[in-house]
Structures are given as structure tokens and as C-alpha cells.
Design an enzyme around this catalytic site. Structure first.
Site, PDB file in Angstrom:
ATOM      1  N   ASP A 146       0.929  -0.956  -0.432  1.00  0.00           N
ATOM      2  CA  ASP A 146      -0.457   0.104   0.111  1.00  0.00           C
ATOM      3  C   ASP A 146       0.558   1.069   0.081  1.00  0.00           C
ATOM      4  O   ASP A 146       1.864   1.148   0.307  1.00  0.00           O
ATOM      5  CB  ASP A 146      -1.231  -0.261   1.329  1.00  0.00           C
ATOM      6  CG  ASP A 146      -1.706   1.128   1.272  1.00  0.00           C
ATOM      7  OD1 ASP A 146      -2.140   2.093   0.659  1.00  0.00           O
ATOM      8  OD2 ASP A 146      -2.323   1.522   2.694  1.00  0.00           O
TER       9      ASP A 146
ATOM     10  N   GLU B 127       2.587   4.853  -4.040  1.00  0.00           N
ATOM     11  CA  GLU B 127       2.540   5.697  -5.154  1.00  0.00           C
ATOM     12  C   GLU B 127       4.145   6.325  -5.053  1.00  0.00           C
ATOM     13  O   GLU B 127       4.894   7.060  -6.623  1.00  0.00           O
ATOM     14  CB  GLU B 127       1.924   7.308  -4.938  1.00  0.00           C
ATOM     15  CG  GLU B 127      -0.038   6.112  -5.326  1.00  0.00           C
ATOM     16  CD  GLU B 127      -0.054   5.365  -4.675  1.00  0.00           C
ATOM     17  OE1 GLU B 127       0.370   5.579  -3.269  1.00  0.00           O
ATOM     18  OE2 GLU B 127      -1.172   4.476  -4.481  1.00  0.00           O
TER      19      GLU B 127
ATOM     20  N   ASP C 120      -8.673   3.771  -3.018  1.00  0.00           N
ATOM     21  CA  ASP C 120      -9.542   3.943  -1.204  1.00  0.00           C
ATOM     22  C   ASP C 120     -11.291   4.830  -2.449  1.00  0.00           C
ATOM     23  O   ASP C 120     -11.572   5.983  -2.473  1.00  0.00           O
ATOM     24  CB  ASP C 120      -9.223   4.786  -0.920  1.00  0.00           C
ATOM     25  CG  ASP C 120      -8.250   4.845  -0.033  1.00  0.00           C
ATOM     26  OD1 ASP C 120      -8.101   3.257   0.126  1.00  0.00           O
ATOM     27  OD2 ASP C 120      -7.377   5.362   0.347  1.00  0.00           O
TER      28      ASP C 120
HETATM   29  O1  MIG Z   1      -3.818   6.549   4.509  1.00  0.00           O
HETATM   30  O2  MIG Z   1      -3.706   1.249   5.847  1.00  0.00           O
HETATM   31  O3  MIG Z   1      -5.816   2.086   0.175  1.00  0.00           O
HETATM   32  O4  MIG Z   1      -7.007   0.033   1.873  1.00  0.00           O
HETATM   33  O5  MIG Z   1      -6.937   0.261   5.050  1.00  0.00           O
HETATM   34  C1  MIG Z   1      -4.900   5.224   4.577  1.00  0.00           C
HETATM   35  C2  MIG Z   1      -4.749   1.934   5.811  1.00  0.00           C
HETATM   36  C3  MIG Z   1      -3.595   3.789   4.125  1.00  0.00           C
HETATM   37  C4  MIG Z   1      -5.468   2.744   2.410  1.00  0.00           C
HETATM   38  C5  MIG Z   1      -4.964   1.806   1.560  1.00  0.00           C
HETATM   39  C6  MIG Z   1      -6.354   1.057   2.338  1.00  0.00           C
HETATM   40  C7  MIG Z   1      -5.591   0.651   4.311  1.00  0.00           C
HETATM   41  C8  MIG Z   1      -5.346   2.496   4.652  1.00  0.00           C
HETATM   42  N1  MIG Z   1      -4.462   2.325   3.757  1.00  0.00           N
END
Ligand code: MIG
Length: 503
Positions: free
Chosen positions: A225, A228, A299
């Protein structure tokens, strides 16, 4: 996901080609906004390198694009099962409860995902010892019950003297720096954090070895996650120093490939230290990332327009080589309603990747918090998914051989039929199933376009000739499905997880 690839299909004269603009800098594409007479694309920097694929039709273009950028390897079969997730499961007790409830309510499920709260202070490759008694035992128990646990891993490494990941990376020069040579710090979940420079082969090698921590615990896959890379205090500046292999360059060039290089490292670690086909899920990626990872679309919200968007999003990803993908079923932000959940499960169970997930501050959306009628609908479609697993697995096999999407817009196969050009609310799953879900609030019927051929209604067995619109009955428990005449549709016996019953 930055995949600078597009397909052109014209009728008169009949022309079909694809262009992959292989430039990782900030790029732009204008398709008829400035003028209906031309399109253009460009980039802020870098070379004008682009590939032109020619062919007779879109199928040939997608085959060529994926021949160049790569095709997905075969996944483990269980990854095609149902995945239960939410941000907010934060203790051993809660994970055990979720597992027990899934089995108790007979919702087939193969995986439970561990979001950031499992970590100690959000430090990657650590486990929270206060909220978990014994994570190794818990993981072993989940596995004994058929669940394959998947953990989230973010790229940001907490600035904390004495924390091994931070200390090793600092000692070896593995983190991105400012033009002056200071290690760059921004805030993410752990607070002040530094960013591994995944473009360096040595950094990928190191990150690959870090996977051993998860593998030794019995974890079954990695959900990457924030790659980017994302940050809380504004975006990373363009002039930060990053490497592209041996060459020194900047964030401006490496931003769009940051996720790609992170999953490449993750994949190679699983190849090196485990004996299973790697299971990596990513939020960010670039052209070709399908060689290392599957994807989810990030998201979304629990709103109808985001359910509607799920279909073109996943079809587009499929045409762009990134076929094994899914959305957060039920929606991530906002509170889902039972009706929206029922309809989203009907889209999710036919998406290549099928995972329910939601945000920490959204209402619970597990199957059993739904009213009984929606719990039954939830079960009906997860069960259908499990019965159709051989068909899904075949679709992954076809995709790994040809690069053609598992989930595709009708235009891919019926390019010359003007009725399918703008069709965004029905799709093909593999070559033989046409799925026409309801994605409108309150609707109990929908218009379905059947392309050339003969089609059986999956539920009623009624036979329809293609090339016409029909009105399908679709009360809340029905997702219209059509089977191409002549299809052999293989089905498994119903099981609660892959391998429960030898087939
Ligand atoms: O700033 O890890 O897209 O699936 O639950 C949010 C917490 C960070 C973004 C991800 C989401 C995840 C969440 N993350």
C-alpha cells in the site's frame, strides 16, 4: 496506477492500433477535449519513446502489448477465493472472531487480511505484541482452518534509532535523499519516515530478504500500500534523488515506477524464500507490473457511482495488462447500505480479485452484520464464485498465456458492433460468461445487450439470440448472467475454502 497505453479502433477506414508511451515522467493525454479532430499526448521530460502495435483487432493489440510488457504468472488457486478484510481489525481476539464467524455463517473464505494495526507502531516487518498474544500460533490456527493470512506492507520506514530496518537502510544508503544528500523525511503512518529507493538493485535485494520475516511467520501474501509513494505532508518533491538501476535520477522520473519496483522486490523475495507462487497485491503500479503483482483500485466510497465505476475501471486495467484486479467490495469510505452491499457482492464475485474491505471509520460490512436476506445473498454469490473456481482458474491460465483480460468489455470481442462501444455496465468473464449486474439503486430490472451468438440465461436456462437488447428481471438476489451456447462450464462441489474437499 500509471499505465500509459491506449488503443485506437476506427470503422472507416477500419483501423486498429495501440500506443504505449514508455515515459515515466508526469505525462498527459488529451483525447478529443481540445479538439474533436485529433488527440495528443506528451510528457514534461524524458524521451519520446513510444511503441506502436498494429493488428486486425483489439485482441491482437492487447496480445502484443502484453507480449512486450509481460503477462501475469499463474496464481495460487486459493487467491481466487473470497478475501475478508477491513481496516480496524486490530487484535488477536478480533481476527479469531472474524474467522469463526465466517465458518459459522458458512461464507466460504480463503483469506483474512491484516491492515496496518497488526504492526508495532506501524513499523514494517514487526508485529504488535500488546494486541496479539502469540501471532505465530494465531497464524497457524487460521491456516489450520483454511485461512491464508495476508499482511499489509507500506514502503515508509519509521525513523527510530535501534529499529533494524531503519538502521540497516541508513547505514547502506538505501533511502531517498534531498539534492544536498540528506536522507529525506516525510510523515506517513509511523510518523517521521524515510523512503526506500527501490530503483537500486541492492535495495530491492534487501527488501526481498525482508519478506523472510513474513514467510517464516506463516503469512501467505503481501498487500503493498501507499507505494505511489503517498505521504501526509504534501507530495514528495520532484528533485529528490532516486536511482534507476545504476543511474542517478530524481523523483520526477521514478515516481510512476515506485510501486512497480517495490512489488518487483517483494515478488523476488517470495520466489527466493518461499516455495509457493508469490501473491502480491498493489495499489500503485506501472506498465508491466502484472509480472509481479495483482492490484486493487484503492480507496473508493460506498456509493452507487463507485460501484458503477468498478466495471470500466477493472475492464480498463484488463486491457492494460493488469487483469487480476478488484475493487474494495462494499466500498472503502462511507457506510454501505444492505442494498449496495448485495449489488457490490454481485460485481465482486465476478471480478478477478474478490475482497471486501473498508475504512477504519466506516460501518462494519461483514456478511453477518447485514439483514438476514442480504446475508443469504452474500452467501449465494460467494458460493457461486467457489463453484466456478475452475472457470476462473482457466481464465488466469488463458491470461498468463495470451495476456487477454479475465474480465473484459464487450468491445474487445465484438469490436464491429456499434451497440457495445459505450457499454460500461456489463462485461465478459473469460470467453463464455456475460455478466450484467445491477448497479442502479432501487432497480429490479435492467436492459441487457446480448452480442452476436446464442446465450442461455444462467438462472432460467432460457435461450436468447444475440444482437438484441432484452429486459432482464433482477430482484435483489439476482445478478443476470448469460452463458454462451455450447459452453462447458466446470463447477467444483461447494467448499468453505480451496482444498477443503478434494475435487
Ligand atoms: O492512509 O492501511 O488504500 O486499503 O486500509 C490510508 C490503511 C492507508 C490506504 C489503503 C487502504 C488501507 C489504508 N491505507
Amino acid at each position: 496506477k500509471s499505465i500509459p497505453f491506449f488503443i485506437v479502433a476506427k470503422d472507416e477506414p477500419q483501423v486498429c492500433y495501440g500506443i504505449f508511451f514508455d515515459n515515466t515522467f508526469h505525462s498527459y493525454f488529451d483525447f478529443g477535449k481540445e479538439s474533436q479532430d485529433y488527440y495528443y499526448f506528451g510528457s514534461e521530460n524524458g524521451n519520446l519513446d513510444y511503441y506502436v502495435f498494429t493488428g486486425n483487432n483489439m485482441v491482437e493489440i492487447v496480445e502484443q502489448y502484453t507480449w512486450l510488457t509481460g503477462r501475469m504468472p499463474l496464481p495460487q488457486l486459493w487467491t481466487l477465493g473470497y478475501h475478508q478484510s477491513r481496516w480496524g481489525y486490530d487484535s488477536e481476539e478480533r481476527f479469531r472472531e472474524i474467522a469463526a464467524k465466517l465458518r459459522e455463517h458458512r461464507i466460504p473464505c480463503d483469506s483474512i487480511h491484516f491492515d496496518i494495526d497488526y504492526m508495532d507502531a506501524f513499523k514494517v516487518f514487526t508485529w504488535n505484541q500488546e494486541l496479539f498474544d502469540d501471532e505465530k500460533q494465531m497464524i497457524a490456527d487460521l491456516r489450520a482452518d483454511g485461512f491464508k493470512p495476508v499482511t499489509i506492507i507500506d514502503p515508509g520506514v519509521k525513523v527510530e534509532p535501534g529499529y533494524d530496518v531503519y538502521e540497516e537502510g541508513m547505514a547502506r544508503g538505501y533511502f531517498a535523499t534531498t539534492p544536498d544528500g540528506d536522507v529525506y523525511v516525510n510523515k506517513v503512518w509511523p510518523g517521521d519516515s524515510v523512503f526506500p529507493d527501490f530503483g537500486q538493485p541492492a535495495v530491492r535485494d534487501w527488501w526481498a530478504d525482508k519478506q523472510k520475516y513474513l514467510i517464516d511467520l506463516g503469512i501467505a501474501g503481501v498487500w503493498t500500500d501507499m507505494n505511489e509513494p503517498a505521504s501526509f505532508n504534501g507530495p514528495l518533491p520532484d528533485d529528490l534523488i532516486f536511482a534507476d538501476e545504476e543511474r542517478i535520477t530524481t523523483h520526477a522520473e521514478m515516481h510512476n515506477t515506485y510501486g512497480h519496483n517495490m512489488v518487483k522486490a517483494t515478488f523476488s523475495g517470495w520466489r527466493r524464500h518461499s516455495d509457493v507462487r508469490p501473491f502480491v497485491i498493489t495499489r500503485a503500479c506501472y506498465a508491466g507490473s502484472q509480472k509481479y503483482t495483482i492490484a486493487w483500485t484503492g480507496d473508493n466510497h460506498s456509493i452507487w457511482s463507485h460501484l458503477q465505476m468498478a466495471i470500466p475501471q477493472l475492464c480498463n486495467l484488463g486491457l492494460s495488462g493488469m487483469s487480476y484486479a478488484g475493487t474494495d467490495v462494499g466500498g472503502f469510505g462511507s457506510d454501505v447500505t444492505p442494498e449496495l452491499m448485495a449489488r457490490w457482492v454481485q460485481v465482486g464475485c465476478f471480478s478477478p480479485f474478490f475482497r471486501s474491505h473498508c475504512a477504519k471509520f466506516s460501518a462494519n460490512q461483514e456478511p453477518w452484520v447485514m439483514p438476514p436476506a442480504v446475508l443469504d445473498i452474500f452467501r449465494k454469490y460467494v458460493e457461486l464464485r467457489y463453484q466456478l473456481l475452475p472457470y476462473f482458474y482457466d481464465a488466469t491460465r488463458a491470461c498468463s498465456l495470451t495476456g487477454l483480460p479475465m474480465m473484459a468489455p464487450l468491445v474487445l470481442f465484438w469490436q464491429n458492433d456499434p451497440n457495445v462501444r459505450e457499454l460500461n455496465d456489463e462485461f465478459m468473464l473469460g470467453r463464455d460468461l456475460l455478466i450484467a449486474p445491477v448497479v442502479e439503486q432501487g432497480a429490479t430490472k435492467r436492459l441487457v445487450y446480448l452480442p452476436a451468438g446464442s446465450w442461455y440465461d444462467y438462472w432460467t436456462h432460457e435461450l436468447f439470440e444475440g444482437g438484441q437488447h432484452i429486459i432482464a428481471d433482477a430482484p435483489l438476489d439476482v445478478c443476470p448472467i448469460y452463458v454462451r451456447a455450447g459452453t462447458i462450464l466446470p463447477k467444483y462441489p461447494l467448499q468453505q475454502f480451496v482444498g477443503e474437499i478434494p475435487a
